[in-house]
Design an enzyme around this catalytic site. Structure first.
Site, PDB file in Angstrom:
ATOM      1  N   ASP A  38       0.567  -1.225  -0.074  1.00  0.00           N
ATOM      2  CA  ASP A  38      -0.055   0.011  -0.143  1.00  0.00           C
ATOM      3  C   ASP A  38       0.850   1.200  -0.037  1.00  0.00           C
ATOM      4  O   ASP A  38       1.917   1.171   0.574  1.00  0.00           O
ATOM      5  CB  ASP A  38      -1.020   0.062   1.198  1.00  0.00           C
ATOM      6  CG  ASP A  38      -2.011   0.819   1.010  1.00  0.00           C
ATOM      7  OD1 ASP A  38      -2.191   1.246   0.044  1.00  0.00           O
ATOM      8  OD2 ASP A  38      -2.620   1.206   2.067  1.00  0.00           O
ATOM      9  N   HIS A  40       2.135   3.436  -9.068  1.00  0.00           N
ATOM     10  CA  HIS A  40       2.028   2.061  -9.281  1.00  0.00           C
ATOM     11  C   HIS A  40       3.221   1.455 -10.115  1.00  0.00           C
ATOM     12  O   HIS A  40       3.656   0.419  -9.547  1.00  0.00           O
ATOM     13  CB  HIS A  40       0.719   1.928  -9.967  1.00  0.00           C
ATOM     14  CG  HIS A  40      -0.622   2.201  -9.097  1.00  0.00           C
ATOM     15  ND1 HIS A  40      -0.883   2.158  -7.888  1.00  0.00           N
ATOM     16  CD2 HIS A  40      -1.834   2.958  -9.526  1.00  0.00           C
ATOM     17  CE1 HIS A  40      -1.953   2.466  -7.452  1.00  0.00           C
ATOM     18  NE2 HIS A  40      -2.392   3.211  -8.662  1.00  0.00           N
ATOM     19  N   LEU A  61      10.622 -20.469  -5.274  1.00  0.00           N
ATOM     20  CA  LEU A  61       9.789 -19.643  -4.514  1.00  0.00           C
ATOM     21  C   LEU A  61       8.370 -19.794  -5.247  1.00  0.00           C
ATOM     22  O   LEU A  61       8.183 -19.559  -6.466  1.00  0.00           O
ATOM     23  CB  LEU A  61       9.967 -18.261  -4.534  1.00  0.00           C
ATOM     24  CG  LEU A  61       9.295 -17.142  -4.006  1.00  0.00           C
ATOM     25  CD1 LEU A  61       9.247 -17.223  -2.540  1.00  0.00           C
ATOM     26  CD2 LEU A  61       9.324 -15.726  -4.697  1.00  0.00           C
TER      27      LEU A  61
HETATM   28  C1  IPE Z   1      -5.272  -2.875  -0.078  1.00  0.00           C
HETATM   29  O1  IPE Z   1      -5.312  -1.214  -0.193  1.00  0.00           O
HETATM   30  C2  IPE Z   1      -5.582  -3.334  -1.301  1.00  0.00           C
HETATM   31  C3  IPE Z   1      -3.974  -3.634  -1.958  1.00  0.00           C
HETATM   32  C4  IPE Z   1      -2.934  -3.262  -1.532  1.00  0.00           C
HETATM   33  C5  IPE Z   1      -4.213  -4.398  -3.337  1.00  0.00           C
HETATM   34  P1  IPE Z   1      -6.316  -0.263  -0.316  1.00  0.00           P
HETATM   35  O2  IPE Z   1      -5.453   1.009  -0.575  1.00  0.00           O
HETATM   36  O3  IPE Z   1      -7.323  -0.543  -1.316  1.00  0.00           O
HETATM   37  O4  IPE Z   1      -6.656  -0.213   1.008  1.00  0.00           O
HETATM   38  P2  IPE Z   1      -7.605   0.750   1.847  1.00  0.00           P
HETATM   39  O5  IPE Z   1      -8.886   1.154   1.077  1.00  0.00           O
HETATM   40  O6  IPE Z   1      -7.210   1.803   2.363  1.00  0.00           O
HETATM   41  O7  IPE Z   1      -8.289  -0.062   3.094  1.00  0.00           O
HETATM   42  C1  IPE Z   2      -1.469   0.207  -3.284  1.00  0.00           C
HETATM   43  O1  IPE Z   2      -1.508   1.557  -3.415  1.00  0.00           O
HETATM   44  C2  IPE Z   2      -1.835  -0.392  -4.811  1.00  0.00           C
HETATM   45  C3  IPE Z   2      -3.324  -0.630  -5.014  1.00  0.00           C
HETATM   46  C4  IPE Z   2      -4.488  -0.620  -4.008  1.00  0.00           C
HETATM   47  C5  IPE Z   2      -3.751  -1.219  -6.129  1.00  0.00           C
HETATM   48  P1  IPE Z   2      -2.568   2.828  -3.221  1.00  0.00           P
HETATM   49  O2  IPE Z   2      -2.957   3.145  -4.547  1.00  0.00           O
HETATM   50  O3  IPE Z   2      -3.620   2.344  -2.397  1.00  0.00           O
HETATM   51  O4  IPE Z   2      -1.991   3.970  -2.544  1.00  0.00           O
HETATM   52  P2  IPE Z   2      -2.495   4.955  -1.682  1.00  0.00           P
HETATM   53  O5  IPE Z   2      -3.231   4.090  -0.427  1.00  0.00           O
HETATM   54  O6  IPE Z   2      -3.472   5.611  -2.399  1.00  0.00           O
HETATM   55  O7  IPE Z   2      -1.419   5.936  -1.173  1.00  0.00           O
HETATM   56 MG    MG Z   3      -4.196   2.539  -0.356  1.00  0.00          MG
END
Ligand code: IPE
Ligand code: IPE
Ligand code: MG
Length: 252
Positions: free
Chosen positions: A27, A44, A138
């Site tokens: 995240d 990303h 792995l």
């Molecule tokens: C969780 O992250 C999903 C992934 C890392 C793929 P999110 O950014 O979607 O989670 P929330 O919405 O903050 O809980």
């Molecule tokens: C995690 O990073 C990747 C996915 C959920 C696809 P985020 O896109 O949720 O990044 P933040 O949480 O907005 O910083």
């Molecule tokens: Mg996120």
């Protein structure tokens, strides 16, 4: 798999116990990009580099299975442009990395609902799984369009169908049988969950399988996550006493 099946725990060079299965909620890509005045998709893209590094490191450190949360069933709610960029990035990364993964003896598989995936991505997923299926290094599980509730409901549906068909009886149902229908059914439960990005929540990841995982949360945003942070998480894991309901004296 039962919660106390800790698949022959390995030790590292310092004699510390290494988790057999590490799960990661990657995240913080969006915030990483925002802090640099870049569009979210740039975050990303930067995150893919961390994935590559962590896959290599996990194998190097003796981790047997690595499960990465790449896209949740709830992430479909994001703006169409971001979703489409993410799917494009998965496709591109898969195309670029599959030969290297294969060369490094990695077996890659995807978990999650395949219903909404685009045909070209699905094709690449199936091809990558097929190509690497006999590798015994792995095990890399990539969760795309995955949700812990989806997984549990899927298992329940499959078991209900088997019961209606007379293949199992309702009395046979216990946690071990239930787990055989889950997406990670062949793998031991994750020993360590890493979540980057500062949030301390599960966000519908492996709800069943994380029952006894050690949880490690980091403020580090996923694109900044590297060797130092991974080793910190492993050191944290090695310092935990896992009790599974027993007393400390019982497990000592
Ligand atoms: C969780 O992250 C999903 C992934 C890392 C793929 P999110 O950014 O979607 O989670 P929330 O919405 O903050 O809980
Ligand atoms: C995690 O990073 C990747 C996915 C959920 C696809 P985020 O896109 O949720 O990044 P933040 O949480 O907005 O910083
Ligand atoms: Mg996120």
């Amino acid at each position: 798999m039962a919660v106390d099946d800790s698949d022959n725990p390995k030790n590292d060079a310092q004699g510390r116990i290494v988790p057999a299965h590490v799960a990661v909620i990657m995240d913080g890509n969006g915030r990483w990009a925002k802090s640099r005045a870049l569009p979210r998709h740039a975050g990303h893209r930067a995150g893919v580099k961390s994935v590559r590094q962590i896959v290599e490191l996990a194998a190097k450190r003796g981790v047997s299975c690595l499960t990465l949360f790449a896209f949740s069933s709830e992430n479909w709610r994001r703006p169409a442009e971001e979703v489409s960029r993410l799917m494009g990035l998965f496709l591109e990364a898969l195309q670029r990395e599959v030969n290297d993964l294969h060369r490094n003896n990695v077996r890659v598989e995807f978990i999650g609902s395949r219903d909404q995936l685009q045909a070209d991505l699905l094709k690449k997923i199936l091809a990558a799984e097929e190509k690497t299926k006999d590798n015994d290094g792995l095990r890399l599980m990539v969760a795309v369009a995955y949700g812990g509730r989806w997984d549990i409901v899927n298992a329940a549906k499959s078991l209900a169908t088997k019961a209606l068909d007379g293949k199992i009886s309702v009395d046979d149902l216990d946690d071990e049988l239930f787990a055989t229908e889950l997406a990670l059914h062949e793998l031991p439960d994750p020993d360590l969950l890493i979540r980057t990005g500062g949030e301390q929540r599960i966000s519908n990841f492996l709800l069943w399988n994380l029952a006894y995982a050690e949880l490690w949360f980091s403020e580090c945003l996923w694109p900044d996550f590297g060797e130092k942070q991974f080793d910190e998480a492993l050191a944290f894991f090695a310092s935990r006493q896992r009790r599974y309901g027993f007393t400390g004296d019982q497990v000592a």
